[in-house]
Design an enzyme around this catalytic site. Structure first.
Site, PDB file in Angstrom:
ATOM      1  N   ASP A  57       0.824  -1.201   0.000  1.00  0.00           N
ATOM      2  CA  ASP A  57       0.000   0.000   0.000  1.00  0.00           C
ATOM      3  C   ASP A  57       0.858   1.250   0.000  1.00  0.00           C
ATOM      4  O   ASP A  57       0.482   2.275  -0.583  1.00  0.00           O
ATOM      5  CB  ASP A  57      -0.944   0.009   1.206  1.00  0.00           C
ATOM      6  CG  ASP A  57      -2.194   0.811   0.897  1.00  0.00           C
ATOM      7  OD1 ASP A  57      -2.552   1.691   1.688  1.00  0.00           O
ATOM      8  OD2 ASP A  57      -2.782   0.578  -0.178  1.00  0.00           O
ATOM      9  N   GLU A  98       0.361  10.936   5.541  1.00  0.00           N
ATOM     10  CA  GLU A  98       0.214   9.479   5.347  1.00  0.00           C
ATOM     11  C   GLU A  98       1.583   8.827   5.229  1.00  0.00           C
ATOM     12  O   GLU A  98       1.805   7.735   5.772  1.00  0.00           O
ATOM     13  CB  GLU A  98      -0.594   9.217   4.080  1.00  0.00           C
ATOM     14  CG  GLU A  98      -1.134   7.809   3.981  1.00  0.00           C
ATOM     15  CD  GLU A  98      -2.544   7.799   3.417  1.00  0.00           C
ATOM     16  OE1 GLU A  98      -3.425   8.410   4.047  1.00  0.00           O
ATOM     17  OE2 GLU A  98      -2.735   7.207   2.345  1.00  0.00           O
ATOM     18  N   GLU A 150     -11.047   6.429  -2.442  1.00  0.00           N
ATOM     19  CA  GLU A 150     -11.022   6.837  -1.023  1.00  0.00           C
ATOM     20  C   GLU A 150     -12.133   6.143  -0.254  1.00  0.00           C
ATOM     21  O   GLU A 150     -11.933   5.684   0.884  1.00  0.00           O
ATOM     22  CB  GLU A 150     -11.174   8.354  -0.899  1.00  0.00           C
ATOM     23  CG  GLU A 150     -10.112   9.174  -1.606  1.00  0.00           C
ATOM     24  CD  GLU A 150      -8.769   9.146  -0.883  1.00  0.00           C
ATOM     25  OE1 GLU A 150      -8.247   8.044  -0.644  1.00  0.00           O
ATOM     26  OE2 GLU A 150      -8.227  10.213  -0.565  1.00  0.00           O
ATOM     27  N   GLU A 220      -9.474  -2.806  -6.457  1.00  0.00           N
ATOM     28  CA  GLU A 220      -9.410  -2.854  -4.976  1.00  0.00           C
ATOM     29  C   GLU A 220      -9.561  -4.301  -4.505  1.00  0.00           C
ATOM     30  O   GLU A 220      -8.841  -4.747  -3.601  1.00  0.00           O
ATOM     31  CB  GLU A 220     -10.510  -1.967  -4.364  1.00  0.00           C
ATOM     32  CG  GLU A 220     -10.242  -0.472  -4.511  1.00  0.00           C
ATOM     33  CD  GLU A 220      -9.111   0.033  -3.619  1.00  0.00           C
ATOM     34  OE1 GLU A 220      -8.646  -0.719  -2.728  1.00  0.00           O
ATOM     35  OE2 GLU A 220      -8.676   1.185  -3.818  1.00  0.00           O
TER      36      GLU A 220
END
Ligand code: NFM
Length: 231
Positions: A57, A98, A150, A220
């Site tokens: 990720d 992040e 998101e 995803e």
């Protein structure tokens, strides 16, 4: 009475995105209630899977930042509403901290984020992001794909924080990262921007936007599959 009918009509009017979420419910649930997410929520997650997800990720987020920058550029070119840029900028700001979060989390798990090989599902997803960066891709397509990307994380990780979840203490910080209410509000702000542009969009743009949202959901699912180990 004319007014009542209009009010009735307005109330019953389902938004474009709401229509898609109903039409593609199975795929949406597949992306936001993936077995990997369930394994975090019920505490059975294999830590090596979690570490693989963390490494991959981080690579994804590094490709996500330039994508968001092109959404900002498209907003500047195609949108007359300053709030669009404000919301997108707030998203970029959270991406900034992040990276700090990933580095802290990686050292907590003894995982090195440098020279991690991107796995196929990740490469495919990043290539898809790159395709959306093209100036040929309209702002409506890009901002709606941005919302979908998101929202999948917000919906997935918020699920791990709900009452009845058994998320291990050491994974709660990760779930909070995307599952918190502030991120939920941000996703809703993105959705209303996307809805606003979809209302005015041509059928062709709407069709291409729907296809992009389906692509996001599929990438995803593949990303969660990869994290779980079945690349
Ligand atoms: C694979 C994937 N999808 C969505 C997100 C959430 N956006 C930015 O952090 C993410 N980090 N990774």
């Amino acid at each position: 009475m004319e007014r009542k009918d209009e009010a009735e009509e307005a109330k019953s009017k389902v938004s474009v995105i709401e229509t898609w979420l109903r039409k593609h419910r199975l795929l949406y649930v597949g992306a936001t209630r993936h077995p990997f997410i369930h394994s975090i929520r019920d505490g059975s997650v294999d830590i090596s899977s979690f570490k693989r997800w963390l490494e991959q990720d981080y690579i994804f987020v590094r490709a996500f930042v330039p994508f968001v920058a092109t959404v900002l550029l498209k907003a500047w070119k195609e949108s007359f509403d300053a709030t669009d840029m404000d919301v997108i900028l707030s998203g970029m700001a959270s991406l900034n901290d992040e990276f700090a979060w990933f580095n802290k989390e990686a050292s907590k798990w003894g995982v090195s984020l440098t020279n991690v090989a991107p796995q196929k599902a990740n490469l495919d997803y990043c290539r898809f992001l790159e395709s959306l960066m093209s100036s040929e891709v309209e702002y409506t397509v890009a901002i709606t794909a941005f919302w979908a990307i998101e929202t999948v994380y917000q919906d997935s990780f918020a699920h791990c924080l709900e009452d009845g979840s058994n998320t291990p203490e050491e994974l709660r910080d990760t779930c909070q990262r995307w599952g918190n209410d502030g991120f939920g509000q941000y996703c809703r702000a993105l959705q209303s921007i996307a809805e606003h542009h979809l209302e005015k969009a041509s059928d062709d743009v709407r069709k291409r936007t729907e296809a992009a949202v389906l692509d996001v959901l599929e990438y995803e699912v593949a990303f969660w599959n990869m994290s779980q180990g079945d690349t």
